[in-house]
Write a protein that holds these residues in place. Structure first.
Motif, short mmCIF file in Angstrom:
data_model
loop_
_atom_site.label_atom_id
_atom_site.label_comp_id
_atom_site.label_asym_id
_atom_site.label_seq_id
_atom_site.Cartn_x
_atom_site.Cartn_y
_atom_site.Cartn_z
N PRO A 193 0.82 -1.21 0.00
CA PRO A 193 0.00 0.00 0.00
C PRO A 193 0.86 1.26 0.00
O PRO A 193 2.00 1.24 0.46
N TYR A 194 0.29 2.34 -0.52
CA TYR A 194 1.02 3.61 -0.55
C TYR A 194 0.22 4.78 0.03
O TYR A 194 0.77 5.85 0.24
N LEU A 195 -1.07 4.59 0.29
CA LEU A 195 -1.89 5.64 0.88
C LEU A 195 -2.82 5.08 1.94
O LEU A 195 -3.24 3.93 1.86
N LYS A 196 -3.14 5.91 2.94
CA LYS A 196 -4.13 5.56 3.96
C LYS A 196 -5.43 6.30 3.63
O LYS A 196 -5.42 7.40 3.11
N VAL A 197 -6.56 5.67 3.96
CA VAL A 197 -7.85 6.27 3.61
C VAL A 197 -8.94 5.75 4.53
O VAL A 197 -8.84 4.66 5.10
N SER A 198 -10.00 6.54 4.67
CA SER A 198 -11.24 6.08 5.30
C SER A 198 -12.38 6.74 4.54
O SER A 198 -12.14 7.44 3.55
N LEU A 199 -13.61 6.54 4.97
CA LEU A 199 -14.74 7.13 4.28
C LEU A 199 -15.06 8.51 4.83
O LEU A 199 -14.77 8.81 5.99
N GLY A 200 -15.65 9.34 3.98
CA GLY A 200 -16.12 10.65 4.39
C GLY A 200 -17.47 10.95 3.75
O GLY A 200 -17.82 10.32 2.74
N VAL A 201 -18.22 11.87 4.33
CA VAL A 201 -19.54 12.24 3.79
C VAL A 201 -19.58 13.74 3.57
O VAL A 201 -19.33 14.53 4.49
N VAL A 202 -19.91 14.15 2.35
CA VAL A 202 -20.00 15.56 1.99
C VAL A 202 -21.45 15.91 1.69
O VAL A 202 -22.20 15.09 1.14
N SER A 203 -21.85 17.12 2.07
CA SER A 203 -23.24 17.56 1.87
C SER A 203 -23.28 19.08 1.76
O SER A 203 -22.28 19.76 2.07
N PRO A 204 -24.41 19.65 1.33
CA PRO A 204 -24.51 21.11 1.24
C PRO A 204 -24.39 21.75 2.62
O PRO A 204 -24.89 21.21 3.62
N LYS A 205 -23.73 22.90 2.68
CA LYS A 205 -23.59 23.60 3.96
C LYS A 205 -24.94 24.01 4.53
O LYS A 205 -25.10 24.12 5.75
N THR A 206 -25.91 24.22 3.66
CA THR A 206 -27.24 24.63 4.11
C THR A 206 -28.01 23.50 4.78
O THR A 206 -29.00 23.73 5.47
N ASN A 207 -27.58 22.26 4.55
CA ASN A 207 -28.21 21.10 5.19
C ASN A 207 -27.12 20.09 5.51
O ASN A 207 -27.12 18.97 5.01
N LEU A 208 -26.19 20.50 6.37
CA LEU A 208 -24.99 19.73 6.62
C LEU A 208 -25.28 18.44 7.39
O LEU A 208 -25.96 18.45 8.42
N ILE A 209 -24.74 17.34 6.87
CA ILE A 209 -24.87 16.04 7.53
C ILE A 209 -23.62 15.82 8.38
O ILE A 209 -22.50 15.77 7.87
N THR A 210 -23.82 15.69 9.69
CA THR A 210 -22.68 15.51 10.60
C THR A 210 -22.71 14.17 11.32
O THR A 210 -21.73 13.82 11.99
N ASN A 211 -23.80 13.42 11.21
CA ASN A 211 -23.85 12.07 11.79
C ASN A 211 -24.80 11.20 10.96
O ASN A 211 -25.68 11.72 10.26
N LEU A 212 -24.64 9.91 11.08
CA LEU A 212 -25.40 8.98 10.24
C LEU A 212 -26.88 8.96 10.57
O LEU A 212 -27.70 8.59 9.71
N ASP A 213 -27.26 9.33 11.78
CA ASP A 213 -28.68 9.35 12.13
C ASP A 213 -29.47 10.28 11.23
O ASP A 213 -30.65 10.05 10.96
#
Length: 272
Positions: free
Chosen positions: A121-141
């Motif tokens: 391997p040459y890079l480390k990674v995990s998942l991320g979630v992007v959303s509009p600032k007007t309706n920002l998603i900060t948790n999976l709930d």
């Protein structure tokens, strides 16, 4: 009888003069050297890792490393044929011999390791979630019974399909399609590799990565066809050499640092 013997002598003479059949390459490396080109699968729509610039030239971190591999294998970085891949067909391109090596931001998973052979391997990674600032998603709930956008065949697709069936998934083949769907409001958020969504959000200031790290930390590595031990061993040795020579650092400085700046540390991304 005289004519029969004469014909037999001529036939034997012709058979003795025939050229031996050309010996076919017995390994992938021999075939690559015979063709004088190495076919490497890369993304063309996933900056800053693999994309086409305004001139249609392949650029990105994966591309920089792939060119160095071609140089070490064939003596010239130009002796590489970049094959455009999508997330869902990377493994299939190896299995069907359309490419020799995959350098398309491929995350190492147990499922994939059953059908391809991963190099170091040459890079480390995990998942991320992007959303509009007007309706920002900060948790999976916040995603329950909502539509989340993902790419087919990615770790995001697998993660949410298996562990969060309460979230509706809308799947696309290409990265551009998925991000366009987010802009069009076809989903409330988009999940992908955190390195990708962080870079995309910097280019699209109306969006923000509200979940920067999700699931386990994974690794990104190149891959070869299952069972191709000779090419795998050579690639592992070459990657080790490139790391020691500082090539990974140079590629980071050229392609990733301009995107991430000081917000992400090099040591948090590169596998040395």
């Amino acid at each position: 009888m005289k004519y029969l013997l004469s014909g037999l002598v001529v036939a034997l003479g012709l058979a003795g003069c025939s050229k031996p059949a050309e010996q076919q390459p017995t390994s992938t490396i021999e075939q690559i050297k015979k063709n004088d080109v190495v076919r490497i699968g890369v993304f063309t729509d996933k900056p800053p890792f693999g994309y086409l610039d305004e001139k249609g030239t392949n650029q990105g971190f994966d591309v920089e490393i792939a060119k160095q591999v071609a140089k070490d294998l064939l003596g010239d970085e130009k002796k590489v044929q970049f094959v455009s891949t999508e997330a869902a067909n990377r493994v299939e391109y190896l299995k069907s011999n359309k490419v020799d090596i995959i350098f398309a931001n491929l995350t190492v998973t147990p499922e994939r390791a059953q059908v391809v052979d991963f190099a170091s391997p040459y890079l480390k990674v995990s998942l991320g979630v992007v959303s509009p600032k007007t309706n920002l998603i900060t948790n999976l709930d916040q995603l329950k019974d909502k539509t989340l956008l993902v790419n087919k065949g990615t770790t995001a697709d697998s993660f949410f399909s298996k562990q969060h069936k309460e979230i509706k998934l809308q799947k696309y083949e290409q990265n551009t399609e998925t991000f366009d769907a987010l802009k069009d409001g076809r989903g409330v958020a988009l999940a992908h590799d955190n390195l990708l969504v962080l870079a995309w959000a910097k280019e699209n200031p109306n969006y923000q990565v509200g979940i920067t790290t999700l699931g386990q930390h994974d690794y990104i590595a190149p891959a070869v066809k299952k069972g191709d031990k000779e090419l795998l061993d050579w690639l592992n040795k070459d990657l080790d050499k490139l790391k020691k020579e500082g090539v990974m650092h140079q590629a980071y400085e050229k392609t990733l640092k301009p995107v991430y700046g000081n917000g992400i540390s090099e040591k948090d991304l590169l596998v040395e």
